[in-house]
Design an enzyme around this catalytic site. Sequence first.
Site, PDB file in Angstrom:
ATOM      1  N   ASP A 200       1.045   2.834   0.288  1.00 32.85           N
ATOM      2  CA  ASP A 200       0.150   3.840   0.835  1.00 32.85           C
ATOM      3  C   ASP A 200      -1.215   3.229   0.542  1.00 32.85           C
ATOM      4  O   ASP A 200      -1.689   3.293  -0.591  1.00 32.85           O
ATOM      5  CB  ASP A 200       0.329   5.177   0.101  1.00 32.85           C
ATOM      6  N   HIS A 201      -1.805   2.597   1.553  1.00 31.06           N
ATOM      7  CA  HIS A 201      -2.945   1.720   1.231  1.00 31.06           C
ATOM      8  C   HIS A 201      -4.121   2.491   0.612  1.00 31.06           C
ATOM      9  O   HIS A 201      -4.959   1.910  -0.044  1.00 31.06           O
ATOM     10  CB  HIS A 201      -3.386   0.882   2.427  1.00 31.06           C
TER      11      HIS A 201
ATOM     12  N   HIS B 118      -1.184  10.136   2.585  1.00 27.54           N
ATOM     13  CA  HIS B 118      -2.451   9.957   1.864  1.00 27.54           C
ATOM     14  C   HIS B 118      -2.953  11.247   1.214  1.00 27.54           C
ATOM     15  O   HIS B 118      -3.337  11.273   0.051  1.00 27.54           O
ATOM     16  CB  HIS B 118      -3.541   9.437   2.810  1.00 27.54           C
TER      17      HIS B 118
HETATM   18  P1  NAD Z   1       2.840  -5.206  15.331  1.00 27.85           P
HETATM   19  O1  NAD Z   1       3.529  -4.613  16.525  1.00 27.85           O
HETATM   20  O2  NAD Z   1       1.521  -5.845  15.527  1.00 27.85           O
HETATM   21  O3  NAD Z   1       3.807  -6.322  14.710  1.00 27.85           O
HETATM   22  C1  NAD Z   1       5.200  -6.197  14.654  1.00 27.85           C
HETATM   23  C2  NAD Z   1       5.821  -7.522  14.277  1.00 27.85           C
HETATM   24  O4  NAD Z   1       7.241  -7.393  14.303  1.00 27.85           O
HETATM   25  C3  NAD Z   1       5.483  -8.680  15.215  1.00 27.85           C
HETATM   26  O5  NAD Z   1       5.303  -9.830  14.419  1.00 27.85           O
HETATM   27  C4  NAD Z   1       6.763  -8.803  16.061  1.00 27.85           C
HETATM   28  O6  NAD Z   1       6.972 -10.105  16.555  1.00 27.85           O
HETATM   29  C5  NAD Z   1       7.802  -8.461  15.051  1.00 27.85           C
HETATM   30  N1  NAD Z   1       9.077  -8.018  15.643  1.00 27.85           N
HETATM   31  C6  NAD Z   1       9.288  -6.940  16.438  1.00 27.85           C
HETATM   32  N2  NAD Z   1      10.611  -6.855  16.761  1.00 27.85           N
HETATM   33  C7  NAD Z   1      11.239  -7.892  16.129  1.00 27.85           C
HETATM   34  C8  NAD Z   1      12.595  -8.333  16.034  1.00 27.85           C
HETATM   35  N3  NAD Z   1      13.611  -7.706  16.661  1.00 27.85           N
HETATM   36  N4  NAD Z   1      12.854  -9.418  15.280  1.00 27.85           N
HETATM   37  C9  NAD Z   1      11.877 -10.062  14.642  1.00 27.85           C
HETATM   38  N5  NAD Z   1      10.588  -9.695  14.685  1.00 27.85           N
HETATM   39  C10 NAD Z   1      10.261  -8.622  15.427  1.00 27.85           C
HETATM   40  O7  NAD Z   1       2.826  -4.085  14.223  1.00 27.85           O
HETATM   41  P2  NAD Z   1       1.787  -3.933  12.995  1.00 27.85           P
HETATM   42  O8  NAD Z   1       0.615  -3.173  13.462  1.00 27.85           O
HETATM   43  O9  NAD Z   1       1.556  -5.255  12.349  1.00 27.85           O
HETATM   44  O10 NAD Z   1       2.590  -2.957  12.020  1.00 27.85           O
HETATM   45  C11 NAD Z   1       3.697  -3.377  11.236  1.00 27.85           C
HETATM   46  C12 NAD Z   1       4.123  -2.225  10.324  1.00 27.85           C
HETATM   47  O11 NAD Z   1       3.048  -1.870   9.476  1.00 27.85           O
HETATM   48  C13 NAD Z   1       4.500  -0.950  11.066  1.00 27.85           C
HETATM   49  O12 NAD Z   1       5.521  -0.310  10.336  1.00 27.85           O
HETATM   50  C14 NAD Z   1       3.229  -0.110  11.017  1.00 27.85           C
HETATM   51  O13 NAD Z   1       3.500   1.264  11.090  1.00 27.85           O
HETATM   52  C15 NAD Z   1       2.714  -0.499   9.650  1.00 27.85           C
HETATM   53  N6  NAD Z   1       1.273  -0.323   9.492  1.00 27.85           N
HETATM   54  C16 NAD Z   1       0.395  -1.086  10.200  1.00 27.85           C
HETATM   55  C17 NAD Z   1      -0.964  -0.923  10.003  1.00 27.85           C
HETATM   56  C18 NAD Z   1      -1.963  -1.781  10.746  1.00 27.85           C
HETATM   57  O14 NAD Z   1      -3.135  -1.713  10.387  1.00 27.85           O
HETATM   58  N7  NAD Z   1      -1.573  -2.573  11.717  1.00 27.85           N
HETATM   59  C19 NAD Z   1      -1.429   0.017   9.092  1.00 27.85           C
HETATM   60  C20 NAD Z   1      -0.514   0.794   8.376  1.00 27.85           C
HETATM   61  C21 NAD Z   1       0.845   0.600   8.592  1.00 27.85           C
END
Ligand code: NAD
Length: 491
Positions: A176-177, A239
Amino acid sequence: MEQSALFTIFGGTGDLAKRKLYPSLFRLYKKGTLKEHFAVIGTARRPWSDEHYREIVKETIQELQPTPEEAENFSNHFYYLSHNVNDTKHYDELRVLTDKLDEQYQLSNNRIYYLAMAPQFFGTIVEHLQSQRILTENGFNRLVIEKPFGFDYDSANELNQQIRAVFPEKDIFRIDHYLGKEMIQNISVVRFANNIFESMWNNRYIDNVQITFSESLGVEDRGGYYENSGALKDMVQNHILQVVSLLAMEVPVSFSDESIRLEKVKVLEAIRRYTPEEVEDNFVRGQYDAGKLDGTEFAPYRKEPNVAEDSSTETFVAGKFLIDNFRWSGVPFYIRTGKRMTEKGTRINVIFKQVPVNVFHFDNEDEQELAQNVLTIYIQPTEGFSLTLNGKQIGQGFNPEPVKMDFRQSAEVTENSPEAYEKLLLDALRGDGTNFSHWDEVANSWEIVDRIRKTWDQSTPEFPNYAAGTMGPKAAFELLEKNGHEWNWHP
Ligand code: NAD
């Protein structure tokens, strides 16, 4: 002190990895926490080479102004594996690479698996880590996972069972950042290192507590995700309830993850579980309409990309939590969060009760009430705290007036302080779970939030109900007014 570990980042080409994880690893590298004995495997579906991956990693750290040599040396620790997480054969390749890097960098079998991917993949990843023998017996195996952790209690419980079948709770680090943020961590220090506050931190002296997480941005390009989430699940379940529990918990026996968690869970258990009628009385939802702020016109939520034209997703929540224990009985904890509000700000106001009798007489007829003492904790954009006290107005008579003692960290200190993800990664390396959510906290939060969601799902809201650029719908102000309170929101 140098830490040795292999990081395997699932979703290594994703937004989170690029924006947060690689820069945070680089910061740890610059500080010498990561030196020679670390390696990173990035995995995702794209067919990248190690060289291409390293170029990407170098780009993500440009802002931190590495020398060319630093960037080169750092990125040489990164390896890429094209991998579909549903394909068992790929995990065998992952094991071969993992074992090779372990030996090459002398990583003592210490492994961190970071799941930077959508939660529907978590179950299959952890099962394969076990079945394909990627986990080691000696050294540590820690799992770091991102929010959202489920979309209600049942789905969170199912996800948890899948993960717990492989990893013990102590090795699961649910991010939970906000818990990595400096001033959130400061809540405990302000409370437990200052006798003036701790002695008054209860329903005898505190009138109400207000927690605001406001955003000026709209949903931007996250409409698709947000439509399935809404402000309640996106902000309150995690949060905001974490902040409530940090503010309301008893003094832990020691400042260790176990003692703190024990106290936080007790608070969450004591939060009143509302009936549907109580939800209607104590919670307000909103969705932004078109609006104008500082000369800029904003579109309504329903016209944002990937949002349904008749969407009932809430972009705003305000509510009142009651904590039924000796310390807090009768003290409302008001919370509010939303998008497209007047300004971006995360802030906590602890409003103290009035003195029992006001012995002063104001010259001005309209001002017969003493101001309440307020302790404000500023979390972002500025970090610090202030205390509002009553002092005497200079001049004839004894007219009290509120005076604010204000402390803000300088922009320089704030900029140079470790980023939340950097701190959390270091905590995970050290095995310190203090700033992560334990399952018992997650389970309780979902139980509380599910009741609100279920009640809301019984009716169609009258959306939109607040103009972009305002502090939310009228009902969010009335919620406090009916208890004789008002939102305290001074800069
Ligand atoms: P994103 O869509 O940018 O990245 C997803 C990644 O998963 C990519 O690298 C994609 O290639 C990979 N992927 C998808 N399906 C796949 C499969 N079948 N096999 C292998 N790789 C696969 O998503 P994100 O924004 O980086 O978020 C990732 C996680 O972090 C999510 O759970 C999101 O809710 C959480 N999160 C993200 C943020 C943020 O700032 N981006 C903030 C809080 C939480």
